[in-house]
Design an enzyme around this catalytic site. Sequence first.
Site, PDB file in Angstrom:
ATOM      1  N   GLY A  68       0.865  -1.186   0.000  1.00  0.00           N
ATOM      2  CA  GLY A  68       0.000   0.000   0.000  1.00  0.00           C
ATOM      3  C   GLY A  68       0.891   1.221   0.000  1.00  0.00           C
ATOM      4  N   PRO A  69       1.668   1.430   1.079  1.00  0.00           N
ATOM      5  CA  PRO A  69       2.688   2.484   1.054  1.00  0.00           C
ATOM      6  C   PRO A  69       3.711   2.166  -0.043  1.00  0.00           C
ATOM      7  CG  PRO A  69       2.238   1.790   3.298  1.00  0.00           C
ATOM      8  CD  PRO A  69       1.556   0.808   2.389  1.00  0.00           C
ATOM      9  N   LEU A  70       3.916   3.078  -0.961  1.00  0.00           N
ATOM     10  CA  LEU A  70       4.678   2.763  -2.167  1.00  0.00           C
ATOM     11  C   LEU A  70       6.138   2.416  -1.877  1.00  0.00           C
ATOM     12  CD1 LEU A  70       3.193   5.290  -4.740  1.00  0.00           C
ATOM     13  CD2 LEU A  70       2.547   2.937  -4.263  1.00  0.00           C
ATOM     14  N   ASN A 139       3.122   3.039 -17.107  1.00  0.00           N
ATOM     15  CA  ASN A 139       1.923   3.620 -17.743  1.00  0.00           C
ATOM     16  C   ASN A 139       1.938   5.140 -17.792  1.00  0.00           C
ATOM     17  OD1 ASN A 139       0.934   4.576 -15.253  1.00  0.00           O
ATOM     18  ND2 ASN A 139      -0.201   2.694 -14.869  1.00  0.00           N
ATOM     19  N   ILE A 141       1.405   7.405 -15.828  1.00  0.00           N
ATOM     20  CA  ILE A 141       0.388   8.190 -15.110  1.00  0.00           C
ATOM     21  C   ILE A 141       0.535   7.938 -13.620  1.00  0.00           C
ATOM     22  CG2 ILE A 141      -2.104   8.465 -14.684  1.00  0.00           C
ATOM     23  CD1 ILE A 141      -1.379   9.514 -17.397  1.00  0.00           C
ATOM     24  N   ARG A 310      24.501  -2.821  24.135  1.00  0.00           N
ATOM     25  CA  ARG A 310      24.757  -3.228  22.736  1.00  0.00           C
ATOM     26  C   ARG A 310      25.736  -4.405  22.689  1.00  0.00           C
ATOM     27  NH1 ARG A 310      29.250   0.647  19.889  1.00  0.00           N
ATOM     28  NH2 ARG A 310      30.222   1.415  21.785  1.00  0.00           N
ATOM     29  N   SER A 337      29.401  -0.978  15.282  1.00  0.00           N
ATOM     30  CA  SER A 337      28.832  -0.131  16.338  1.00  0.00           C
ATOM     31  C   SER A 337      27.592  -0.770  16.944  1.00  0.00           C
ATOM     32  CB  SER A 337      28.446   1.240  15.780  1.00  0.00           C
ATOM     33  OG  SER A 337      29.587   1.938  15.338  1.00  0.00           O
ATOM     34  N   GLU A 364      18.648   2.016   5.394  1.00  0.00           N
ATOM     35  CA  GLU A 364      17.821   1.605   6.520  1.00  0.00           C
ATOM     36  C   GLU A 364      16.406   1.209   6.092  1.00  0.00           C
ATOM     37  OE1 GLU A 364      19.373   4.526   6.323  1.00  0.00           O
ATOM     38  OE2 GLU A 364      20.979   4.439   7.799  1.00  0.00           O
ATOM     39  N   HIS A 427      22.170  12.816  16.164  1.00  0.00           N
ATOM     40  CA  HIS A 427      22.301  11.378  16.397  1.00  0.00           C
ATOM     41  C   HIS A 427      21.682  10.927  17.718  1.00  0.00           C
ATOM     42  CE1 HIS A 427      24.865  11.673  12.959  1.00  0.00           C
ATOM     43  NE2 HIS A 427      25.305  10.433  13.045  1.00  0.00           N
TER      44      HIS A 427
END
Lengths: 618, 618
Positions: A68-70, A139, A141, A310, A337, A364, A427
């Site tokens: 849906g979201p292109l 197309n 359009i 991390r 990182s 990302e 950041h």
Amino acid sequence: MEVVRGGIVLTGPVVIVLAGCMLQYALLHLAGYDSVLEEDLKQFRQWGSRTPGHPENFETPGVEVTTGPLGQGIANAVGLALAEAHMAARFNKPDAKIVDHYTYCILGDGCNMEGISNEAASLAGHWGLGKLICLYDDNHISIDGDTEIAFTESVDARFDALGWHTIWVKNGNTGYDEIRAAIEEAKSVTDRPTMIKVTTTIGFGSPNKANSYSVHGAALGGKEVEATRQNLGWPYEPFHVPDEVKSHWSRHIDLGSKYQSDWEAAVEAYAQKYPEEGAEFKQLISGELPAGWDAALPEFTPEDAGDATRNLSQRCLNALARTLPGLIGGSADLASSNMTLMKMFGDFQKSTPAERNVRFGVREHAMGAICNGIQQHLGGLIPYCATFFIFTDYLRAAMRISALSETGVIYVMTHDSIGLGEDGPTHQPIEHLASFRAMPNMLMLRPADGNETSGAYKVAVLNRKRPSTLALSRQKLPNLPGTSIDNVLLGAYAISDDSKDNKPDVILMASGSELEIAAKAADVLRGEGKTVKVVSFVCWELFEEQSAEYKEKLLPSSVTARVSVEAGATFGWERYVGLEGRAIGVDHFGASAPANILYKEFGITVDNVVAKAKEVMA
Amino acid sequence: MEVVRGGIVLTGPVVIVLAGCMLQYALLHLAGYDSVLEEDLKQFRQWGSRTPGHPENFETPGVEVTTGPLGQGIANAVGLALAEAHMAARFNKPDAKIVDHYTYCILGDGCNMEGISNEAASLAGHWGLGKLICLYDDNHISIDGDTEIAFTESVDARFDALGWHTIWVKNGNTGYDEIRAAIEEAKSVTDRPTMIKVTTTIGFGSPNKANSYSVHGAALGGKEVEATRQNLGWPYEPFHVPDEVKSHWSRHIDLGSKYQSDWEAAVEAYAQKYPEEGAEFKQLISGELPAGWDAALPEFTPEDAGDATRNLSQRCLNALARTLPGLIGGSADLASSNMTLMKMFGDFQKSTPAERNVRFGVREHAMGAICNGIQQHLGGLIPYCATFFIFTDYLRAAMRISALSETGVIYVMTHDSIGLGEDGPTHQPIEHLASFRAMPNMLMLRPADGNETSGAYKVAVLNRKRPSTLALSRQKLPNLPGTSIDNVLLGAYAISDDSKDNKPDVILMASGSELEIAAKAADVLRGEGKTVKVVSFVCWELFEEQSAEYKEKLLPSSVTARVSVEAGATFGWERYVGLEGRAIGVDHFGASAPANILYKEFGITVDNVVAKAKEVMA
């Protein structure tokens, strides 16, 4: 053997002219999916229907992914094709190709304008995903009209530059043989993905609306539908499928069943001949977690040396890599990182697709959507991906699709606060914890130490239908008394409480790196004769799911002296501290300086917690 | 005349080998900017310094834009170049070129991997921004190591496909003449932007660390610095600038002053000869708003026909287009849905750059960053951009940079809730209001009707140092009694209150399309003898800035019976409803169905507000 995903086969004698979403439903219907009956087609975009305005994998069996979201779709397709290449390399034997299928993707002008599609296509070219075949519906359009107003690049040349094989079918309206030939050519090119540009007329057949943007989002209208039927020589009633078409398409039902049973037999034969690989393959297909997988998670005592979460995350990933055969993932060019390398594996690359460390480059958005594709390909694959927490802003749309489409991607997000220090405000996440806590079906976890990091991974792996975002520290943190792996599953719990009858003078709450500050503030207050409960709020969503009794026990309504501390926006903390409590946080952008200075300057300190606690106890 | 932005001139006899961020500071220092003295260089990344870890326009004069997150810079540069092309076309006369400069941008491998950079580059090619000159530092190293592991596309060929002129300088380490020649060639190509690929060695000169990722984020270390000095034959102390270099660079101080005064004189001469254009030009340069600009905003009474706030937004934009000469903007291929066209203007295109409607195509992320560039180019330009509110997820990183870099972009975000209906959950924002309310320095406005939409534009235009996000409805809304343009500036205010002494039985709060529901619920409750205050919460951030007195008057602490209603996540509403109140909202994903059915199914109804009000009054 070719497994056709989503039931979409483009070799029929009839090309159905319908808008994108409806097209998918119509093809599923024709291909015999009982998830899309004629009634379902008539209920398009209605409450409770299986045919929502944009296809969703969790609503309609046969729909592979939620788009849906292109641009999400092509990136999902790259993930599906990656999964195929990986599984084939890991499991196929010279005498047994149990993984061997193509991934088809249809995309439009809008998809090709989105940055995410370029990111995904660059990776697909780099990885040489030869079994990915895309059809670009050229197309001319989009919603604002002719693409001449905003999109005049050479799409084919760009895909050439990205390492794809490209083909142009000039007459996509009626050139069925050309389309068939292009697909055959695409299959013959095995070292590169193929982009077939298919030039078409939007609304083909409509005498007055073809080739105009008015066909995109709105229905043709009764009159124009009638004119189009006339023009195309289509005499049938709405929703009527002529017998010729029906019989042509219905062969897919038997054919599909045969493919399925042949494949199941092949897998059985494989498992007989290669028992170890066969067992692992079946486990991955089943989507179930191997028994005892979580025993691998490290446990800690306060005596253990402290570490950045991390780094603790890397220990978890490396421990889980041994017990979870489906764990696969990597970072957007921050592996060293984010600490996301699985040390026993090499890189998933064109020449080494059986490996499990994925190098996404600085892409990302595609990374998130590719992980959605990987997970949707096979329930047993457990994709994770990583960047700095701040850069969730780059992939948020894909993360939301994970949440919406019930896809259990693990988002490993390090450098989770001003605690990252010198890189400065561009950041340093501030509002990000709040922004994900507000997102439905997303588990936002912020562990405080070793046990909680293990607990966060336990939650993330267990939740195969919900994505998890882990916010992890750059800086070193101690292992705190009272933390526990399993208590993370409660979302929030007390790490210490010296009150009698659960009536502390004050409740201190914190998450992640600030739990240490809350614990130290409690020590100070206790030294002054106060009773204090310290609560670790590692995952709000899980806490909200606990019983009313548990919640009341943890945060007794009678205790209104409450202070929270978190190195991020205070937005939302009123839920737990109430109107009379105090929320200590950072409600402005950060700054570039060593972390300890930022904490002091911004008041994320033991002293401040003690001071605020005294205010609310007064 | 050439105005060199940011003081970066690449024609000196000495090439300074420094990491990206430090490079910019060093160049500013050498070029004579007193914002970066030697002391500032020594305070790199320290608290309170003017040399933060990533350059920020609001910290360091001479820094044009705030970058750091990869890919933002090239998109900003496209915005800067767009602004130059637009202003030149609008104001230059055959005998007076008062706008005539190049925009230079240096970008790296990481920038080129990001989707946003492809979006921005595609637009730059489409617009034929011939005075945009980019230097791509092709050093083959990113944080994860050699770019061979994730980035093997042909960047030059891609830029060719995007309509750029491309040049390759093979020896970027010492090929100064080649770089100079490339820049001259770029200037000679006026119909296309130019990408100069400059192949370099990262850490050039360092005997042991050159060409490795270890040079990227970490300092070389004392020993290696010494070895590098030896290797390059650089005998000077740290921070010492030899006289030869100093004198070469310091000529820029006089040269820059001369350019500046020449240009000011040219503008004066222009204003004499072309008084009307001259006045407008000076107004745009000054960044001040024209007197009485806001008189154009339409005002409404409850008798006026209702309308969707997206349509009301279009009325505001078209009214403001006449009084604000700097208003420029458009939509990401949703102009006819977002209602963002200024009807008196044509499209900004290659052949018509003086026009003010910008067609961004489906490129949300670049759109936001380009608007940041436009605004940073010239204080008087007021860029706006638009898409569906849900797709803020695609451009969130650019929106955050607007907020951080004090850039007053107006984000026109329509289809702001489940009220958009049939497009379904992929298109229905839920957590988005909360996510922006949590973001520092972002004004999140959700107007309820005509007056509030005008008020929202008043706020957005007045705030030239803060971006505004306007959440606007797809669906029709009535003009409510009690709303006002100027009260929007208070953030929250009562639209009705029938209590005595400010002691209502209940306070109902809402924003946007739900204010009507709150007002109707108040009518029901009043019919049953209750006193009710109805508060419009159009902008939380502005309300938080009001005096304690105003806040206490609007929401008296003694009144704890409070109910909020908003078609979005309830996250955060506890701040105003307290632990004893009720927040009505949507804490799950939406669905595909007509809007009125969704409102009913999800309990965003008058009945539910009345029921919850009775609960809290009990």
